[in-house]
Scaffold this motif. Structure first.
Motif, short mmCIF file in Angstrom:
data_model
loop_
_atom_site.label_atom_id
_atom_site.label_comp_id
_atom_site.label_asym_id
_atom_site.label_seq_id
_atom_site.Cartn_x
_atom_site.Cartn_y
_atom_site.Cartn_z
N LYS A 184 17.89 -5.47 -2.29
CA LYS A 184 16.86 -4.51 -2.31
C LYS A 184 15.50 -4.98 -3.03
O LYS A 184 14.69 -3.89 -3.06
N LYS A 185 15.81 -5.66 -4.03
CA LYS A 185 14.70 -5.92 -4.90
C LYS A 185 13.17 -6.28 -4.08
O LYS A 185 12.44 -6.12 -4.87
N PHE A 186 13.34 -6.71 -2.93
CA PHE A 186 12.10 -7.19 -2.15
C PHE A 186 11.78 -5.72 -1.53
O PHE A 186 10.67 -6.48 -0.66
N ASP A 187 12.37 -4.68 -1.36
CA ASP A 187 11.65 -3.72 -0.65
C ASP A 187 10.80 -3.06 -1.19
O ASP A 187 10.08 -2.32 -0.16
N HIS A 188 10.01 -3.21 -2.59
CA HIS A 188 9.24 -2.38 -2.96
C HIS A 188 7.74 -3.00 -2.53
O HIS A 188 7.63 -4.13 -2.30
N LYS A 189 7.05 -2.13 -1.96
CA LYS A 189 5.84 -2.46 -1.31
C LYS A 189 4.65 -2.44 -2.19
O LYS A 189 3.55 -3.11 -2.36
N SER A 190 4.60 -1.70 -3.50
CA SER A 190 3.47 -1.37 -4.28
C SER A 190 4.15 -1.55 -5.71
O SER A 190 5.32 -1.01 -6.09
N MET A 205 0.85 -1.21 -0.07
CA MET A 205 0.10 0.06 0.03
C MET A 205 0.96 1.19 0.00
O MET A 205 1.80 1.27 0.61
N ASP A 206 0.61 2.25 -0.89
CA ASP A 206 1.32 3.27 -0.71
C ASP A 206 0.89 4.47 0.17
O ASP A 206 -0.12 4.58 0.53
N LYS A 207 2.08 5.15 0.84
CA LYS A 207 1.62 5.95 1.82
C LYS A 207 1.16 7.41 1.30
O LYS A 207 0.66 8.10 1.94
N LEU A 208 1.63 7.61 0.01
CA LEU A 208 1.14 8.76 -0.67
C LEU A 208 -0.03 8.64 -1.43
O LEU A 208 -0.37 7.92 -2.03
N THR A 209 -0.85 9.82 -1.59
CA THR A 209 -1.80 9.80 -2.55
C THR A 209 -1.34 10.03 -3.95
O THR A 209 -0.16 10.19 -4.16
N PRO A 210 -2.15 9.60 -4.77
CA PRO A 210 -1.81 9.46 -6.29
C PRO A 210 -1.02 10.90 -6.69
O PRO A 210 -0.35 10.91 -7.48
#
Length: 144
Positions: A75-81, A1-6
């Motif tokens: 670090k390739k597994f750090d992406h959440k979205s 889930m992204d912490k920022l709005t679009p």
């Protein structure tokens, strides 16, 4: 889930520059102060290096850690979205960097790549590496 709005995410992504970053400006000033004359983002050189010293066939790239995949295997597994997108994007950038390196090396260029943080933390060390490459290129020219 992204912490920022679009809208916030869009603004952040638009702020990323491909050239003229603070680190590039800092490196360019230090390189110029060392007496080195260069060209920036030369379009007729494959890969469009950030800095180029044509006289000695030296191409210098300053790579951002995120975009060029520093420590990618960790670090390739750090992406959440949007994981698939970022994995493809960064792995493509890594492959393109290898392709550019191989092409330039096969055409007689010296390729120097620095990470942005490396330049930020030890600019003088990076400049010394460039000056050594110039010295080596001058030596090669006198031997021919």
């Amino acid at each position: 889930m992204d912490k920022l709005t679009p809208q916030q995410r869009k603004k952040n992504m638009q702020a990323n520059k491909s050239k003229g970053t603070k680190i590039e400006v800092m490196f360019g000033k230090a390189l110029w102060a060392s007496g080195c004359r260069y060209r920036k983002n030369v379009p007729d050189i494959f890969g469009r290096p950030d800095f180029c010293i044509k006289k000695y066939k030296i191409a210098i790239f300053i790579d951002g850690e995120f975009w060029h995949g520093k420590d990618w295997e960790i670090k390739k597994f750090d992406h959440k979205s949007n994981i698939d997108f970022w994995t493809r994007k960064i792995e493509h950038n890594i492959e393109r960097d290898k392709e550019v390196n191989n092409y330039l090396l096969n055409h007689g260029w010296t390729v120097l790549r620095f990470w942005g943080e490396e330049v930020k933390k030890s600019t003088n060390k990076c400049i010394q590496i460039v000056l050594k490459a110039i010295s080596d290129a001058k030596y090669k020219k006198t031997k021919q």
